[in-house]
Structures are given as structure tokens and as C-alpha cells.
Design a protein around this motif. Structure first.
Motif, PDB file in Angstrom:
ATOM      1  N   ARG A   2       0.837  -1.201   0.000  1.00 51.33           N
ATOM      2  CA  ARG A   2       0.000   0.000   0.000  1.00 51.33           C
ATOM      3  C   ARG A   2       0.864   1.239   0.000  1.00 51.33           C
ATOM      4  O   ARG A   2       1.944   1.259   0.558  1.00 51.33           O
ATOM      5  CB  ARG A   2      -0.873   0.055   1.234  1.00 51.33           C
ATOM      6  CG  ARG A   2      -1.931  -1.000   1.228  1.00 51.33           C
ATOM      7  CD  ARG A   2      -3.186  -0.452   1.751  1.00 51.33           C
ATOM      8  NE  ARG A   2      -4.127  -1.565   1.882  1.00 51.33           N
ATOM      9  CZ  ARG A   2      -5.404  -1.422   1.756  1.00 51.33           C
ATOM     10  NH1 ARG A   2      -5.908  -0.252   1.521  1.00 51.33           N
ATOM     11  NH2 ARG A   2      -6.199  -2.446   1.870  1.00 51.33           N
ATOM     12  N   MET A   4       0.613   5.060   1.338  1.00 52.95           N
ATOM     13  CA  MET A   4      -0.113   5.974   2.207  1.00 52.95           C
ATOM     14  C   MET A   4       0.365   7.382   1.863  1.00 52.95           C
ATOM     15  O   MET A   4       1.562   7.645   1.872  1.00 52.95           O
ATOM     16  CB  MET A   4       0.183   5.680   3.679  1.00 52.95           C
ATOM     17  CG  MET A   4      -0.176   4.279   4.129  1.00 52.95           C
ATOM     18  SD  MET A   4      -1.937   4.001   4.282  1.00 52.95           S
ATOM     19  CE  MET A   4      -2.349   5.101   5.592  1.00 52.95           C
ATOM     20  N   TYR A  32      -7.027   6.387  -5.005  1.00 52.55           N
ATOM     21  CA  TYR A  32      -6.772   6.454  -3.568  1.00 52.55           C
ATOM     22  C   TYR A  32      -8.097   6.505  -2.814  1.00 52.55           C
ATOM     23  O   TYR A  32      -9.075   7.071  -3.287  1.00 52.55           O
ATOM     24  CB  TYR A  32      -5.948   7.699  -3.212  1.00 52.55           C
ATOM     25  CG  TYR A  32      -4.522   7.634  -3.688  1.00 52.55           C
ATOM     26  CD1 TYR A  32      -3.515   7.157  -2.859  1.00 52.55           C
ATOM     27  CD2 TYR A  32      -4.181   8.036  -4.970  1.00 52.55           C
ATOM     28  CE1 TYR A  32      -2.199   7.101  -3.298  1.00 52.55           C
ATOM     29  CE2 TYR A  32      -2.871   7.975  -5.413  1.00 52.55           C
ATOM     30  CZ  TYR A  32      -1.890   7.503  -4.573  1.00 52.55           C
ATOM     31  OH  TYR A  32      -0.595   7.444  -5.010  1.00 52.55           O
ATOM     32  N   VAL A  35      -8.509   7.698   4.179  1.00 53.15           N
ATOM     33  CA  VAL A  35      -8.402   7.047   5.478  1.00 53.15           C
ATOM     34  C   VAL A  35      -8.799   8.052   6.558  1.00 53.15           C
ATOM     35  O   VAL A  35      -9.563   7.743   7.460  1.00 53.15           O
ATOM     36  CB  VAL A  35      -6.967   6.527   5.730  1.00 53.15           C
ATOM     37  CG1 VAL A  35      -6.841   5.916   7.107  1.00 53.15           C
ATOM     38  CG2 VAL A  35      -6.570   5.536   4.659  1.00 53.15           C
ATOM     39  N   VAL A  39      -5.279  11.996   4.698  1.00 57.85           N
ATOM     40  CA  VAL A  39      -4.527  10.744   4.601  1.00 57.85           C
ATOM     41  C   VAL A  39      -5.278   9.837   3.636  1.00 57.85           C
ATOM     42  O   VAL A  39      -6.448   9.532   3.846  1.00 57.85           O
ATOM     43  CB  VAL A  39      -4.377  10.053   5.971  1.00 57.85           C
ATOM     44  CG1 VAL A  39      -3.611   8.748   5.832  1.00 57.85           C
ATOM     45  CG2 VAL A  39      -3.704  10.972   6.977  1.00 57.85           C
ATOM     46  N   TYR A  40      -4.600   9.426   2.587  1.00 58.22           N
ATOM     47  CA  TYR A  40      -5.215   8.566   1.574  1.00 58.22           C
ATOM     48  C   TYR A  40      -4.362   7.321   1.374  1.00 58.22           C
ATOM     49  O   TYR A  40      -3.149   7.342   1.581  1.00 58.22           O
ATOM     50  CB  TYR A  40      -5.350   9.323   0.241  1.00 58.22           C
ATOM     51  CG  TYR A  40      -6.500  10.298   0.249  1.00 58.22           C
ATOM     52  CD1 TYR A  40      -7.649  10.031  -0.469  1.00 58.22           C
ATOM     53  CD2 TYR A  40      -6.456  11.463   0.990  1.00 58.22           C
ATOM     54  CE1 TYR A  40      -8.724  10.910  -0.451  1.00 58.22           C
ATOM     55  CE2 TYR A  40      -7.515  12.349   1.018  1.00 58.22           C
ATOM     56  CZ  TYR A  40      -8.650  12.059   0.286  1.00 58.22           C
ATOM     57  OH  TYR A  40      -9.707  12.923   0.313  1.00 58.22           O
ATOM     58  N   SER A  41      -4.988   6.233   0.960  1.00 63.86           N
ATOM     59  CA  SER A  41      -4.318   4.953   0.786  1.00 63.86           C
ATOM     60  C   SER A  41      -4.673   4.361  -0.568  1.00 63.86           C
ATOM     61  O   SER A  41      -5.786   4.536  -1.060  1.00 63.86           O
ATOM     62  CB  SER A  41      -4.769   4.006   1.905  1.00 63.86           C
ATOM     63  OG  SER A  41      -4.303   2.705   1.679  1.00 63.86           O
ATOM     64  N   LYS A  42      -3.705   3.641  -1.139  1.00 64.85           N
ATOM     65  CA  LYS A  42      -3.924   3.003  -2.438  1.00 64.85           C
ATOM     66  C   LYS A  42      -3.167   1.683  -2.485  1.00 64.85           C
ATOM     67  O   LYS A  42      -2.038   1.590  -2.000  1.00 64.85           O
ATOM     68  CB  LYS A  42      -3.416   3.925  -3.547  1.00 64.85           C
ATOM     69  CG  LYS A  42      -3.522   3.336  -4.931  1.00 64.85           C
ATOM     70  CD  LYS A  42      -2.998   4.301  -5.961  1.00 64.85           C
ATOM     71  CE  LYS A  42      -3.111   3.701  -7.342  1.00 64.85           C
ATOM     72  NZ  LYS A  42      -2.806   4.667  -8.365  1.00 64.85           N
ATOM     73  N   ARG A  71       5.321   3.751   1.998  1.00 64.95           N
ATOM     74  CA  ARG A  71       5.051   2.457   1.384  1.00 64.95           C
ATOM     75  C   ARG A  71       5.072   1.397   2.476  1.00 64.95           C
ATOM     76  O   ARG A  71       6.051   1.263   3.197  1.00 64.95           O
ATOM     77  CB  ARG A  71       6.138   2.198   0.354  1.00 64.95           C
ATOM     78  CG  ARG A  71       6.005   0.933  -0.389  1.00 64.95           C
ATOM     79  CD  ARG A  71       7.096   0.918  -1.429  1.00 64.95           C
ATOM     80  NE  ARG A  71       7.517  -0.432  -1.664  1.00 64.95           N
ATOM     81  CZ  ARG A  71       8.420  -0.779  -2.536  1.00 64.95           C
ATOM     82  NH1 ARG A  71       9.033   0.137  -3.241  1.00 64.95           N
ATOM     83  NH2 ARG A  71       8.730  -2.023  -2.706  1.00 64.95           N
ATOM     84  N   GLU A  74       1.038  -5.091   2.860  1.00 65.78           N
ATOM     85  CA  GLU A  74      -0.358  -5.341   3.228  1.00 65.78           C
ATOM     86  C   GLU A  74      -0.436  -5.925   4.639  1.00 65.78           C
ATOM     87  O   GLU A  74      -1.364  -5.620   5.392  1.00 65.78           O
ATOM     88  CB  GLU A  74      -1.005  -6.286   2.210  1.00 65.78           C
ATOM     89  CG  GLU A  74      -2.495  -6.317   2.262  1.00 65.78           C
ATOM     90  CD  GLU A  74      -3.134  -4.976   1.949  1.00 65.78           C
ATOM     91  OE1 GLU A  74      -4.241  -4.733   2.465  1.00 65.78           O
ATOM     92  OE2 GLU A  74      -2.563  -4.160   1.224  1.00 65.78           O
ATOM     93  N   TYR A  77      -0.096  -3.013   6.990  1.00 68.78           N
ATOM     94  CA  TYR A  77      -1.319  -2.215   6.952  1.00 68.78           C
ATOM     95  C   TYR A  77      -2.440  -2.893   7.745  1.00 68.78           C
ATOM     96  O   TYR A  77      -3.225  -2.232   8.416  1.00 68.78           O
ATOM     97  CB  TYR A  77      -1.750  -1.985   5.506  1.00 68.78           C
ATOM     98  CG  TYR A  77      -2.899  -1.028   5.357  1.00 68.78           C
ATOM     99  CD1 TYR A  77      -2.695   0.343   5.374  1.00 68.78           C
ATOM    100  CD2 TYR A  77      -4.194  -1.498   5.191  1.00 68.78           C
ATOM    101  CE1 TYR A  77      -3.749   1.228   5.232  1.00 68.78           C
ATOM    102  CE2 TYR A  77      -5.260  -0.615   5.055  1.00 68.78           C
ATOM    103  CZ  TYR A  77      -5.027   0.735   5.078  1.00 68.78           C
ATOM    104  OH  TYR A  77      -6.072   1.612   4.948  1.00 68.78           O
TER     105      TYR A  77
END
Length: 102
Positions: A2, A4, A32, A35, A39-42, A71, A74, A77
Motif C-alpha cells: 500500500r 499511504m 486512492y 483514510v 490521509v489517503y491509501s492506495k 510504502r 499489506e 497495513y
């Protein structure tokens, strides 16, 4: 793995708020998920996807402010602890019907 994305942008003037909104729209369009407010996650499947995502972030970065990319795997995360207070604008997912599977 992921990515972030953490960002902090000034929002004092109308032009700054517009740039903030444009950057947020870029993040959502690029896949994205939010969160928290900034704050964004992909998900990224490999190092090439990470390099491409970081390149697109650099190309679309705001003129003002700070954008940071972290980075994580998973597995890392998945160990994130979510501590939710008694905020009226946030609902906890407490039934399987409200679960979102990505």
C-alpha cells in the motif's frame, strides 16, 4: 503493498482551497481511498506500480504544502489499530452488512 499519502496544504484563501480540492480530486481519480481527512491509501501490486504512482503524485503535486508518501506491506497495513472516539460525525462498523471488502 500500500501507498499511504499524507498531505498538509494551506487553506486560508479561496485559491488555496481550490488547489486543495483539485489535489483531493486527483487522488480519488487515481484510485486512492480516504483514510482520514488528509490521509489517503492506495493498493499497489508491484514496484513498477509504486514508481508510477509516485511519478503521478510528483506531476500533480500542489504548489504549496507538503505531500509525503509511505510504502507499507499489506501485512503491516492490516495491523493498524483503529481507535474511535465518541464523535457524532463518525460511525463504527459493527455489523457484517456494513463491512467493505477491497
Amino acid at each position: 503493498m500500500r501507498l499511504m499519502v499524507f498531505f498538509d496544504m494551506p487553506m486560508l484563501t479561496a485559491a488555496q482551497r481550490r488547489r486543495y480540492a483539485q489535489f483531493r480530486k486527483f487522488l480519488v481519480k487515481d484510485g486512492y481511498l480516504m483514510v482520514q481527512r488528509s490521509v489517503y491509501s492506495k493498493l499497489a501490486i508491484n514496484d513498477a506500480a509504486v514508481a508510477g504512482a509516485i511519478g503521478r503524485l510528483q506531476k500533480n503535486r500542489p504548489a504549496e504544502g507538503l505531500v509525503q508518501v509511505l510504502r507499507v506491506t499489506e501485512k503491516q497495513y492490516a495491523t493498524m489499530a483503529c481507535i474511535v472516539g465518541n464523535s457524532p460525525d463518525r460511525d463504527e462498523m459493527d455489523t457484517p452488512d456494513e463491512l467493505v471488502v477491497l
